[in-house]
Scaffold this motif. Structure first.
Motif, PDB file in Angstrom:
ATOM      1  N   ARG A 136      22.379  47.352  40.374  1.00 58.66           N
ATOM      2  CA  ARG A 136      21.443  46.258  40.658  1.00 58.66           C
ATOM      3  C   ARG A 136      20.041  46.770  40.930  1.00 58.66           C
ATOM      4  N   ARG A 137      19.941  47.898  41.652  1.00 57.24           N
ATOM      5  CA  ARG A 137      18.614  48.462  41.930  1.00 57.24           C
ATOM      6  C   ARG A 137      17.914  48.926  40.665  1.00 57.24           C
ATOM      7  N   ALA A 138      18.694  49.266  39.647  1.00 61.77           N
ATOM      8  CA  ALA A 138      18.096  49.705  38.384  1.00 61.77           C
ATOM      9  C   ALA A 138      17.541  48.549  37.564  1.00 61.77           C
ATOM     10  N   LEU A 139      17.888  47.317  37.950  1.00 64.09           N
ATOM     11  CA  LEU A 139      17.446  46.143  37.208  1.00 64.09           C
ATOM     12  C   LEU A 139      16.205  45.528  37.844  1.00 64.09           C
ATOM     13  N   ARG A 140      15.396  44.927  37.002  1.00 65.48           N
ATOM     14  CA  ARG A 140      14.208  44.233  37.501  1.00 65.48           C
ATOM     15  C   ARG A 140      14.616  42.949  38.223  1.00 65.48           C
ATOM     16  N   PRO A 141      13.704  42.337  39.004  1.00 67.59           N
ATOM     17  CA  PRO A 141      13.993  41.015  39.568  1.00 67.59           C
ATOM     18  C   PRO A 141      14.325  40.026  38.456  1.00 67.59           C
ATOM     19  N   ALA A 142      15.324  39.186  38.705  1.00 64.65           N
ATOM     20  CA  ALA A 142      15.826  38.250  37.706  1.00 64.65           C
ATOM     21  C   ALA A 142      16.402  38.974  36.484  1.00 64.65           C
ATOM     22  N   ASP A 190      38.261  36.371  42.489  1.00 64.75           N
ATOM     23  CA  ASP A 190      37.644  36.250  43.806  1.00 64.75           C
ATOM     24  C   ASP A 190      37.064  37.583  44.254  1.00 64.75           C
ATOM     25  N   ARG A 191      37.767  38.658  43.966  1.00 71.00           N
ATOM     26  CA  ARG A 191      37.251  39.977  44.337  1.00 71.00           C
ATOM     27  C   ARG A 191      35.988  40.300  43.540  1.00 71.00           C
ATOM     28  N   VAL A 192      35.952  39.939  42.271  1.00 65.21           N
ATOM     29  CA  VAL A 192      34.751  40.182  41.468  1.00 65.21           C
ATOM     30  C   VAL A 192      33.554  39.483  42.099  1.00 65.21           C
ATOM     31  N   ARG A 193      33.736  38.226  42.469  1.00 68.23           N
ATOM     32  CA  ARG A 193      32.631  37.492  43.094  1.00 68.23           C
ATOM     33  C   ARG A 193      32.231  38.127  44.419  1.00 68.23           C
ATOM     34  N   GLU A 194      33.222  38.546  45.190  1.00 68.37           N
ATOM     35  CA  GLU A 194      32.939  39.158  46.487  1.00 68.37           C
ATOM     36  C   GLU A 194      32.176  40.467  46.311  1.00 68.37           C
ATOM     37  N   VAL A 195      32.640  41.315  45.404  1.00 66.38           N
ATOM     38  CA  VAL A 195      32.002  42.616  45.185  1.00 66.38           C
ATOM     39  C   VAL A 195      30.571  42.442  44.689  1.00 66.38           C
ATOM     40  N   LEU A 196      30.384  41.607  43.676  1.00 62.07           N
ATOM     41  CA  LEU A 196      29.037  41.450  43.117  1.00 62.07           C
ATOM     42  C   LEU A 196      28.098  40.784  44.121  1.00 62.07           C
ATOM     43  N   ALA A 198      28.288  41.040  47.422  1.00 56.87           N
ATOM     44  CA  ALA A 198      27.965  42.058  48.419  1.00 56.87           C
ATOM     45  C   ALA A 198      27.010  43.099  47.864  1.00 56.87           C
ATOM     46  N   ALA A 199      27.030  43.299  46.539  1.00 56.18           N
ATOM     47  CA  ALA A 199      26.133  44.277  45.912  1.00 56.18           C
ATOM     48  C   ALA A 199      24.743  43.710  45.657  1.00 56.18           C
ATOM     49  N   GLY A 200      24.552  42.423  45.928  1.00 57.27           N
ATOM     50  CA  GLY A 200      23.224  41.839  45.809  1.00 57.27           C
ATOM     51  C   GLY A 200      22.999  41.005  44.571  1.00 57.27           C
ATOM     52  N   PHE A 201      24.051  40.725  43.805  1.00 57.15           N
ATOM     53  CA  PHE A 201      23.900  39.875  42.622  1.00 57.15           C
ATOM     54  C   PHE A 201      24.082  38.405  42.995  1.00 57.15           C
ATOM     55  N   VAL A 202      23.481  37.536  42.195  1.00 61.01           N
ATOM     56  CA  VAL A 202      23.607  36.098  42.380  1.00 61.01           C
ATOM     57  C   VAL A 202      24.049  35.475  41.056  1.00 61.01           C
ATOM     58  N   ASP A 203      24.385  34.188  41.115  1.00 58.94           N
ATOM     59  CA  ASP A 203      24.791  33.443  39.909  1.00 58.94           C
ATOM     60  C   ASP A 203      25.946  34.125  39.187  1.00 58.94           C
ATOM     61  N   VAL A 204      26.930  34.574  39.950  1.00 58.35           N
ATOM     62  CA  VAL A 204      28.075  35.271  39.348  1.00 58.35           C
ATOM     63  C   VAL A 204      28.964  34.247  38.641  1.00 58.35           C
ATOM     64  N   HIS A 205      29.262  34.534  37.391  1.00 58.61           N
ATOM     65  CA  HIS A 205      30.080  33.620  36.586  1.00 58.61           C
ATOM     66  C   HIS A 205      31.144  34.421  35.841  1.00 58.61           C
ATOM     67  N   LEU A 206      32.384  33.940  35.858  1.00 57.85           N
ATOM     68  CA  LEU A 206      33.483  34.560  35.127  1.00 57.85           C
ATOM     69  C   LEU A 206      34.016  33.585  34.091  1.00 57.85           C
ATOM     70  N   ALA A 270      41.018  39.181  29.368  1.00 54.87           N
ATOM     71  CA  ALA A 270      39.918  39.829  30.087  1.00 54.87           C
ATOM     72  C   ALA A 270      38.994  38.771  30.663  1.00 54.87           C
ATOM     73  N   TRP A 271      38.100  39.235  31.517  1.00 54.53           N
ATOM     74  CA  TRP A 271      37.006  38.411  32.026  1.00 54.53           C
ATOM     75  C   TRP A 271      35.709  38.839  31.349  1.00 54.53           C
ATOM     76  N   LEU A 272      34.903  37.859  30.989  1.00 53.95           N
ATOM     77  CA  LEU A 272      33.491  38.090  30.707  1.00 53.95           C
ATOM     78  C   LEU A 272      32.741  37.703  31.968  1.00 53.95           C
ATOM     79  N   VAL A 273      32.086  38.675  32.580  1.00 53.50           N
ATOM     80  CA  VAL A 273      31.390  38.462  33.853  1.00 53.50           C
ATOM     81  C   VAL A 273      29.885  38.549  33.626  1.00 53.50           C
ATOM     82  N   THR A 274      29.157  37.570  34.094  1.00 58.92           N
ATOM     83  CA  THR A 274      27.698  37.606  34.050  1.00 58.92           C
ATOM     84  C   THR A 274      27.136  37.326  35.437  1.00 58.92           C
ATOM     85  N   ALA A 275      25.988  37.899  35.704  1.00 61.18           N
ATOM     86  CA  ALA A 275      25.321  37.712  36.998  1.00 61.18           C
ATOM     87  C   ALA A 275      23.854  38.053  36.848  1.00 61.18           C
ATOM     88  N   HIS A 276      23.076  37.757  37.882  1.00 62.37           N
ATOM     89  CA  HIS A 276      21.646  38.054  37.893  1.00 62.37           C
ATOM     90  C   HIS A 276      21.273  38.797  39.177  1.00 62.37           C
TER      91      HIS A 276
END
Length: 279
Positions: A136-142, A190-196, A198-206, A270-276
């Protein structure tokens, strides 16, 4: 940082196997690659980070989509990265590069990338919250994250059919449970949403994906692919020739019903996971 057991593994039999079977893995996962890039929505001027890039097929696709930008593939395996560089040179792709790095702890330049992608490469994190926070730190805002990861192993014909066929002869070591580092670590949504989160991602979608794995054009190809996977080879190493032949025939018989005009197709949910990242 001292080289971890996981790094050594990918620089041993697993990495060598993926290089030897590079084209088969790319063919097997082609539909998941398509789903990944549909979720990532890479744009022409973007900078893409490919986590666990392996032999670099997804990185090269990202570079083509980001024709005015760039793509960096990172992986633990020196052998796979060497193959990735060779393929990129053969295809004369100028806006791609590869680096041997552990994405969990690598010192990426903050905000250097617009989108991070991974095709089945993020399930092996030993400390997933810290690892995803580093990405997440390697990514720009948004900025955007998109990856595909396996769902529960009991749902997977790709995992279960060969294992069941071999069961009368050998015990194939488990590939790791849900919530444990390994192929199934992100199977629980649920764990994917929790992990992401906690790592600072938002708009988590599976999004549940049910694409098959294509193990080969015919049963013989599929059998070769299955029997030469490192964990299967290890399990069968002590079998005598007669027993090995019987075990192989059981796998052949188990794979035969899955032969289609497109190849030997086994369901691999599988899951396709997206987040911002926050704006």
């Amino acid at each position: 940082m001292a080289e971890s057991t996981r790094t050594l593994d990918w620089n041993g039999a697993n990495g060598d196997h993926w290089v030897a079977y590079e084209e088969k893995y790319n063919a097997a996962m082609i539909r998941y690659g398509e789903r990944l890039f549909a979720g990532a929505d890479v744009r022409p001027d973007e900078r893409v980070l490919d986590v666990g890039c392996g032999c670099g097929q997804t990185t090269r696709v990202a570079a083509a989509l980001a024709a005015e930008g760039s793509a960096l593939g990172v992986d633990l395996s020196a052998a796979m990265l060497a193959q990735a560089r060779t393929r990129a040179a053969e295809e004369d792709i100028a806006n791609v590069r590869f680096e041997q790095a552990d994405a969990q702890v690598h010192d990426f330049a903050p905000g250097a990338y617009d989108v991070a992608i991974s095709r089945h490469g993020v399930m092996f994190f030993a400390a997933p919250v810290a690892a995803f926070a580093n990405v997440r730190r390697a990514l720009r805002p948004a900025g955007r994250l998109a990856f595909v990861c396996w769902r529960a192993p009991e749902e997977s014909e790709y995992s279960g059919v060969p294992r069941a066929a071999l069961a009368p002869y050998v015990t194939v070591p488990p590939s790791g449970g849900v919530n444990e580092p390994g192929p199934n670590s992100l199977a629980d949504p649920d764990r994917v949403r929790e992990v992401l989160g906690a790592a600072g991602f938002v708009d988590v979608h599976l999004e549940a994906e049910n694409e098959p794995m294509n193990l080969g054009a015919d049963v013989g190809e599929a059998l070769d692919f299955v029997l030469n996977r490192p964990h299967v080879q290890g399990a069968m190493a002590d079998l005598d020739g007669t027993t090995r032949a019987k075990a192989a025939e059981c796998v052949r018989e188990a794979l035969t019903p899955y032969l289609t005009p497109e190849g030997v197709l086994l369901r691999a949910p599988a899951w396709l996971v997206t987040a911002h990242t926050p704006a």
